[in-house]
Design a protein around this motif. Sequence first.
Motif, PDB file in Angstrom:
ATOM      1  N   VAL A  95      52.403 -10.413 198.781  1.00  0.00           N
ATOM      2  CA  VAL A  95      51.602  -9.244 198.441  1.00  0.00           C
ATOM      3  C   VAL A  95      50.138  -9.527 198.734  1.00  0.00           C
ATOM      4  O   VAL A  95      49.430  -8.723 199.318  1.00  0.00           O
ATOM      5  CB  VAL A  95      51.786  -8.880 196.957  1.00  0.00           C
ATOM      6  CG1 VAL A  95      50.867  -7.728 196.594  1.00  0.00           C
ATOM      7  CG2 VAL A  95      53.227  -8.508 196.702  1.00  0.00           C
ATOM      8  N   ILE A  96      49.732 -10.736 198.360  1.00  0.00           N
ATOM      9  CA  ILE A  96      48.332 -11.074 198.600  1.00  0.00           C
ATOM     10  C   ILE A  96      48.072 -11.172 200.091  1.00  0.00           C
ATOM     11  O   ILE A  96      47.062 -10.695 200.586  1.00  0.00           O
ATOM     12  CB  ILE A  96      47.964 -12.405 197.930  1.00  0.00           C
ATOM     13  CG1 ILE A  96      48.032 -12.233 196.426  1.00  0.00           C
ATOM     14  CG2 ILE A  96      46.576 -12.834 198.335  1.00  0.00           C
ATOM     15  CD1 ILE A  96      47.542 -13.431 195.689  1.00  0.00           C
ATOM     16  N   SER A 120      47.684  -7.958 201.502  1.00  0.00           N
ATOM     17  CA  SER A 120      46.451  -7.338 201.055  1.00  0.00           C
ATOM     18  C   SER A 120      45.258  -7.890 201.805  1.00  0.00           C
ATOM     19  O   SER A 120      44.332  -7.173 202.132  1.00  0.00           O
ATOM     20  CB  SER A 120      46.258  -7.583 199.563  1.00  0.00           C
ATOM     21  OG  SER A 120      47.365  -7.083 198.871  1.00  0.00           O
ATOM     22  N   GLN A 142      45.001  -2.730 199.938  1.00  0.00           N
ATOM     23  CA  GLN A 142      44.503  -3.130 198.626  1.00  0.00           C
ATOM     24  C   GLN A 142      45.576  -2.921 197.574  1.00  0.00           C
ATOM     25  O   GLN A 142      45.428  -2.143 196.649  1.00  0.00           O
ATOM     26  CB  GLN A 142      43.241  -2.346 198.294  1.00  0.00           C
ATOM     27  CG  GLN A 142      42.158  -2.657 199.316  1.00  0.00           C
ATOM     28  CD  GLN A 142      40.809  -2.146 198.881  1.00  0.00           C
ATOM     29  OE1 GLN A 142      40.705  -1.377 197.946  1.00  0.00           O
ATOM     30  NE2 GLN A 142      39.768  -2.594 199.550  1.00  0.00           N
ATOM     31  N   ALA A 147      47.194  -5.588 196.032  1.00  0.00           N
ATOM     32  CA  ALA A 147      47.507  -6.923 195.541  1.00  0.00           C
ATOM     33  C   ALA A 147      47.868  -6.961 194.076  1.00  0.00           C
ATOM     34  O   ALA A 147      48.141  -8.015 193.542  1.00  0.00           O
ATOM     35  CB  ALA A 147      46.320  -7.846 195.781  1.00  0.00           C
ATOM     36  N   THR A 148      47.899  -5.817 193.460  1.00  0.00           N
ATOM     37  CA  THR A 148      48.168  -5.831 192.037  1.00  0.00           C
ATOM     38  C   THR A 148      49.621  -6.131 191.749  1.00  0.00           C
ATOM     39  O   THR A 148      50.496  -5.386 192.160  1.00  0.00           O
ATOM     40  CB  THR A 148      47.823  -4.471 191.416  1.00  0.00           C
ATOM     41  OG1 THR A 148      46.518  -4.123 191.859  1.00  0.00           O
ATOM     42  CG2 THR A 148      47.857  -4.554 189.911  1.00  0.00           C
ATOM     43  N   PRO A 149      49.892  -7.208 191.059  1.00  0.00           N
ATOM     44  CA  PRO A 149      51.274  -7.462 190.669  1.00  0.00           C
ATOM     45  C   PRO A 149      51.677  -6.472 189.588  1.00  0.00           C
ATOM     46  O   PRO A 149      50.831  -5.786 189.023  1.00  0.00           O
ATOM     47  CB  PRO A 149      51.252  -8.883 190.133  1.00  0.00           C
ATOM     48  CG  PRO A 149      49.829  -9.232 189.926  1.00  0.00           C
ATOM     49  CD  PRO A 149      48.973  -8.194 190.561  1.00  0.00           C
TER      50      PRO A 149
END
Lengths: 344, 373
Positions: free
Chosen positions: A37-38, A41, A46, A48-50
């Motif tokens: 995910v990162i 991102s 954008q 990257a929020t888990p």
Amino acid sequence: MGEGELIEALDARAKRRADRRAFFQQALGAAAVGGAVIAASSAGAQTATPTPSPSPTATTAFGASDYLNFALNLEYLEANFYAFATTGSAIDAGLQTGVSTAGAQGAATGGRAVSFTDPVVAQFAREIAADELAHVRFLRAAIGTLAVAQPAIDLSPGGAFSTAARAAGLAGAGATFDPYASDENFLLGSFLFEDVGVTAYKNVTGLLSNTTLLEATQGILAVEAYHAAMIRTTLYRKGIETPALRLIEATQQISDARDRLDGTVAENLLTGYGPDDDQGVAGSTNAAGEAVSNIVPLNANGLAFSRSSDRVLNILYLNQASVSAGGFFPAGINGAIKTSAVAT
Amino acid sequence: MTDRMTDPDLTQSILAAGAERRAERRRFIKLASGGVAVAGGLSLLAACGGSDNDNPIVNPTPSPTPTPTATSIQAQVDVLNFALQLEYLEAQFYAFAANGVGLPDNLLSGTGTRGSVTGGRRVTFTDPVVAAYAREIAADEVAHVAFLRQSQLLGSAAVAMPAIDLSAGGAFTAAARAAGIVGANETFDPFASDENFLLGAYIFEDVGVTAYKGASTTLVFTAGYQEATAGLLAAEAYHAGLIRTTLYQKGIATPSLRTRADAISNARDILDGVQATSTPTPTPTASPTPTPTPTSTTSPLPTGVDSRDLDQGITGTATVSNIVPADANGLAFSRTVGQVLNIAFLSNAPVTQGGFFPSGINGNLKTSADSRG
């Protein structure tokens, strides 16, 4: 030992900690799969929020001072317990005052000095007492004029401690549990609080956005974890040395009681919430028949657990229902956060 | 019964015991004797109030989490990859000590230069409790490696394991000589005995705590990461507490365990800098922290950021232990990435390799701080 044996050794741990099972699935292959995910991102998206923690209750109405005041209530409890155990008296009266509108000032009652027999346990108790007192001072200074007063705190052997011990099955109906009666009882009394403090502070770290407050809070989180390890390590060693004391079994019972009191929340392996967010020190044996301890209570990812504030209050109020007083805080805690969860 | 805590003399003596034990706690006495009473004088909330609506009376809504930017995300990747390499080091050390074998290959791949482990072997434990601890911590550290590498975190952005030196004649001996716990021509083998294993573990554990705490502010902009890394921080603090408690306990029968642990702390303190001023270290190599660390030189905010003394041994006074390394406010310490690397590279100079990482580490954060001042 080959790779397979390492996995086997690890697997023994998984049996012991049921909630670590997910880790092995990942370790055995899934971890390397899937897009990061990162990484995605960093290429521009954008997202990257888990998965955010499933904050079991609406906490959005609270600000940083509310969270820190909540923590201050916990520190009042711990500081007084250790102050009584090591000196026979509560903390200094000058440290008990606070904003009158946020709840009444109360006294910490019922504690007394422990006559320690093991000098190491006494040395630990004095060290922790000084740390918890420093936390009270620090939080009061950090919160400033908004700091809440110390609420009424029940540290009497016949009161909250015995209620907790009965809930854990450590004391029979009508029997009392006196945390000041012996080294071992003192350690179990400490055990009752320490891991809870870790989970409470960890939850707060997920709620603060100010980096200065955050780093300070993490500093207290770490210290509470050190304390918890001191107590857990000592209980484990004494339990191994003198099985008749049944200390290891007692940690399991207390842990189970905390787990019942705080109810069940959805598992989030990334943030550390879970239905089973508490562990005693009882270990297991690995595939080779070797003993593995469980000093550190962690989830499948090796992360310490979090508890939302209201679930922390289920434990401290010794009540699974949504109430605003009880247990160690007979008049409730002070500040905006004061109600326990409906912990089913 | 005498009211001991309200007896000023006794209270003072209790505090004084703490102060002797922890030089760094001296400021606490100052606070206790009046500093704190100045309401709000040290208030973090007040200090931060200008730009942050933390006061619920003013504004009950917490500040929204800032939107992650490409820069802040890259900073988080960098910090998580830095953490991953510390976890590689710890996981390999414990895996070898407990099981005689290192991590499986599928946990070592990634970007950068993949290295191998030199040295490392199974400890023949004599105390079964220490053996049980080693197995527990080994599994935890392996879990941390797997956790940081998983797709929800670093995934394909994860760096490979760099070369790691666990050999008895290598970094451990260099560290032990620096600490003076072995002579200039002696070796220190952390796999030789229970006691050496505990001291070897001690070299790493507190450093992990300060590293995670120091990195915490970089991870704040993405909800969830903060709580995840706080979970790692707490786990490392539990481990450190376990190791320190055990060394302290065994120090009754073997007093040298306490003095050697203290010597290791002193060595770490020398490696990571002993600046005479109290200027907070401005998170040097530690990637772009969006909110600058407060730079007040007269009254640094009490966050555990203090460049003077970031380490404490376990010996206390005759009556008080020092299991928990904490500052005057009862907060654990922070180290910057550069300071952590001073210790891992065993150099107080700005270098990119050495010590436990003979070929350096992978990722963007790879240079130790200049801590020679």
